[in-house]
Design a protein around this motif. Structure first.
Motif, mmCIF file in Angstrom:
data_model
loop_
_atom_site.group_PDB
_atom_site.id
_atom_site.type_symbol
_atom_site.label_atom_id
_atom_site.label_comp_id
_atom_site.label_asym_id
_atom_site.label_seq_id
_atom_site.Cartn_x
_atom_site.Cartn_y
_atom_site.Cartn_z
ATOM 1 N N THR A 11 44.581 42.640 32.179
ATOM 2 C CA THR A 11 44.815 43.951 32.788
ATOM 3 C C THR A 11 44.887 45.037 31.713
ATOM 4 O O THR A 11 44.294 46.115 31.854
ATOM 5 N N ALA A 12 45.592 44.761 30.640
ATOM 6 C CA ALA A 12 45.708 45.744 29.552
ATOM 7 C C ALA A 12 44.353 46.029 28.918
ATOM 8 O O ALA A 12 44.019 47.193 28.620
ATOM 9 N N ALA A 13 43.554 44.990 28.715
ATOM 10 C CA ALA A 13 42.232 45.182 28.125
ATOM 11 C C ALA A 13 41.352 46.023 29.058
ATOM 12 O O ALA A 13 40.631 46.924 28.609
ATOM 13 N N GLY A 14 41.421 45.749 30.343
ATOM 14 C CA GLY A 14 40.632 46.515 31.315
ATOM 15 C C GLY A 14 41.053 47.969 31.376
ATOM 16 O O GLY A 14 40.217 48.873 31.471
ATOM 17 N N VAL A 15 42.364 48.210 31.300
ATOM 18 C CA VAL A 15 42.862 49.589 31.310
ATOM 19 C C VAL A 15 42.418 50.313 30.038
ATOM 20 O O VAL A 15 42.070 51.503 30.072
ATOM 21 N N ALA A 16 42.386 49.621 28.917
ATOM 22 C CA ALA A 16 41.928 50.231 27.663
ATOM 23 C C ALA A 16 40.454 50.618 27.765
ATOM 24 O O ALA A 16 40.067 51.721 27.344
ATOM 25 N N ALA A 30 34.909 54.748 34.622
ATOM 26 C CA ALA A 30 36.312 54.524 34.276
ATOM 27 C C ALA A 30 37.111 54.075 35.497
ATOM 28 O O ALA A 30 37.962 53.176 35.401
ATOM 29 N N THR A 31 36.825 54.667 36.635
ATOM 30 C CA THR A 31 37.526 54.275 37.863
ATOM 31 C C THR A 31 37.191 52.839 38.238
ATOM 32 O O THR A 31 38.071 52.070 38.647
ATOM 33 N N ARG A 32 35.939 52.458 38.090
ATOM 34 C CA ARG A 32 35.553 51.073 38.397
ATOM 35 C C ARG A 32 36.251 50.094 37.454
ATOM 36 O O ARG A 32 36.759 49.056 37.884
ATOM 37 N N TRP A 33 36.254 50.400 36.165
ATOM 38 C CA TRP A 33 36.919 49.518 35.204
ATOM 39 C C TRP A 33 38.414 49.406 35.513
ATOM 40 O O TRP A 33 38.994 48.325 35.416
ATOM 41 N N PHE A 34 39.033 50.519 35.877
ATOM 42 C CA PHE A 34 40.461 50.487 36.189
ATOM 43 C C PHE A 34 40.727 49.628 37.427
ATOM 44 O O PHE A 34 41.685 48.852 37.458
ATOM 45 N N ALA A 35 39.855 49.749 38.438
ATOM 46 C CA ALA A 35 40.020 48.945 39.656
ATOM 47 C C ALA A 35 39.892 47.462 39.345
ATOM 48 O O ALA A 35 40.684 46.640 39.827
ATOM 49 N N VAL A 36 38.931 47.090 38.517
ATOM 50 C CA VAL A 36 38.752 45.685 38.151
ATOM 51 C C VAL A 36 39.900 45.217 37.259
ATOM 52 O O VAL A 36 40.344 44.066 37.341
ATOM 53 N N ALA A 37 40.406 46.107 36.417
ATOM 54 C CA ALA A 37 41.501 45.738 35.514
ATOM 55 C C ALA A 37 42.778 45.415 36.273
ATOM 56 O O ALA A 37 43.591 44.601 35.809
ATOM 57 N N LEU A 38 42.971 46.004 37.424
ATOM 58 C CA LEU A 38 44.177 45.744 38.201
ATOM 59 C C LEU A 38 44.161 44.391 38.908
ATOM 60 O O LEU A 38 45.209 43.888 39.314
ATOM 61 N N LEU A 39 42.999 43.789 39.047
ATOM 62 C CA LEU A 39 42.886 42.518 39.773
ATOM 63 C C LEU A 39 43.704 41.379 39.161
ATOM 64 O O LEU A 39 44.429 40.697 39.909
ATOM 65 N N PRO A 40 43.619 41.081 37.866
ATOM 66 C CA PRO A 40 44.407 39.941 37.354
ATOM 67 C C PRO A 40 45.914 40.104 37.569
ATOM 68 O O PRO A 40 46.591 39.151 37.975
ATOM 69 N N ALA A 41 46.436 41.288 37.322
ATOM 70 C CA ALA A 41 47.874 41.505 37.531
ATOM 71 C C ALA A 41 48.218 41.381 39.006
ATOM 72 O O ALA A 41 49.246 40.789 39.368
ATOM 73 N N GLY A 42 47.374 41.911 39.863
ATOM 74 C CA GLY A 42 47.616 41.808 41.303
ATOM 75 C C GLY A 42 47.571 40.375 41.793
ATOM 76 O O GLY A 42 48.396 39.963 42.619
ATOM 77 N N LEU A 43 46.615 39.594 41.302
ATOM 78 C CA LEU A 43 46.538 38.178 41.689
ATOM 79 C C LEU A 43 47.771 37.407 41.231
ATOM 80 O O LEU A 43 48.301 36.570 41.971
ATOM 81 N N TYR A 44 48.227 37.682 40.023
ATOM 82 C CA TYR A 44 49.412 36.971 39.514
ATOM 83 C C TYR A 44 50.664 37.353 40.289
ATOM 84 O O TYR A 44 51.422 36.493 40.734
ATOM 85 N N LEU A 45 50.862 38.661 40.467
ATOM 86 C CA LEU A 45 52.093 39.109 41.124
ATOM 87 C C LEU A 45 52.138 38.726 42.601
ATOM 88 O O LEU A 45 53.219 38.537 43.158
ATOM 89 N N SER A 46 51.003 38.594 43.247
ATOM 90 C CA SER A 46 50.991 38.195 44.662
ATOM 91 C C SER A 46 51.019 36.693 44.845
ATOM 92 O O SER A 46 51.162 36.205 45.967
ATOM 93 N N GLY A 47 50.894 35.939 43.759
ATOM 94 C CA GLY A 47 50.936 34.479 43.858
ATOM 95 C C GLY A 47 49.614 33.858 44.257
ATOM 96 O O GLY A 47 49.575 32.712 44.703
ATOM 97 N N LEU A 48 48.534 34.580 44.101
ATOM 98 C CA LEU A 48 47.222 34.061 44.496
ATOM 99 C C LEU A 48 46.490 33.333 43.376
ATOM 100 O O LEU A 48 45.420 32.775 43.617
#
Length: 173
Positions: A11-16, A30-48
């Motif tokens: 997530t940090a690398a994607g945000v960078a 930049a918006t596309r990269w940010f949207a993709v960067a949020l996926l790993p953190a979202g998957l982890y925090l949701s338990g998926l």
């Protein structure tokens, strides 16, 4: 714990990368990269992540079995036959619907020849030229005055019904 570290590092690398793209004024990228960067953190925090790991493992097992298992090849063949039958029945139903609409008037008799332009007469059967006009005898018949019929109507709708009758007569109805 390792999963969390990997997810947040991605997530940090994607945000960078998104920040660099925004700095270069490529905001859509930049918006596309940010949207993709949020996926790993979202998957982890949701338990998926465990679900994704299970699905990925099952797909990998299926792909390996695909090469070596005749059972899977038989299943794929059955799926292909099923799809072919469904498509075939759909095509046959469409052809019957189209064929049924055309065979109805043909069974009742041939329809009179009609011109593509409203109000014009069809050319005689002997003429095949598209620019041929109707014989001169047909023109006076079409231009016959309607003054005698309009006076016979007592309902006040004389001209409108006369026009409708004229159209129906032209069409052979």
């Amino acid at each position: 714990m390792l999963t969390a570290a990997v997810a947040f590092a991605l997530t940090a690398a994607g945000v960078a990368v998104a920040g660099l793209r925004a700095h270069r004024r490529r905001f859509r990228s930049a918006t596309r990269w940010f949207a993709v960067a949020l996926l790993p953190a979202g998957l982890y925090l949701s338990g998926l992540f465990p679900v994704a790991r299970t699905i990925g493992g099952e797909l990998a097992d299926w792909a390996t079995d695909l090469v070596f298992s005749p059972r899977i090849w038989t299943g794929l063949a059955l799926l292909a036959v099923s799809a072919a039958l469904l498509v075939t029945t759909r095509l046959v139903a469409r052809r019957r619907a189209v064929g049924g609409a055309e065979s109805g008037p043909a069974a009742a008799g041939a329809a009179p020849a009609r011109s593509a332009v409203a109000g014009s007469r069809a050319a005689p059967a002997g003429l095949t030229n598209a620019g041929a006009t109707a014989p001169a005898a047909a023109a006076p018949k079409a231009a016959a005055p309607k003054s005698g019929r309009a006076g016979k109507r007592d309902d006040g709708l004389g001209d409108e019904f006369d026009d409708i009758e004229e159209i129906l007569r032209r069409r052979g109805i």
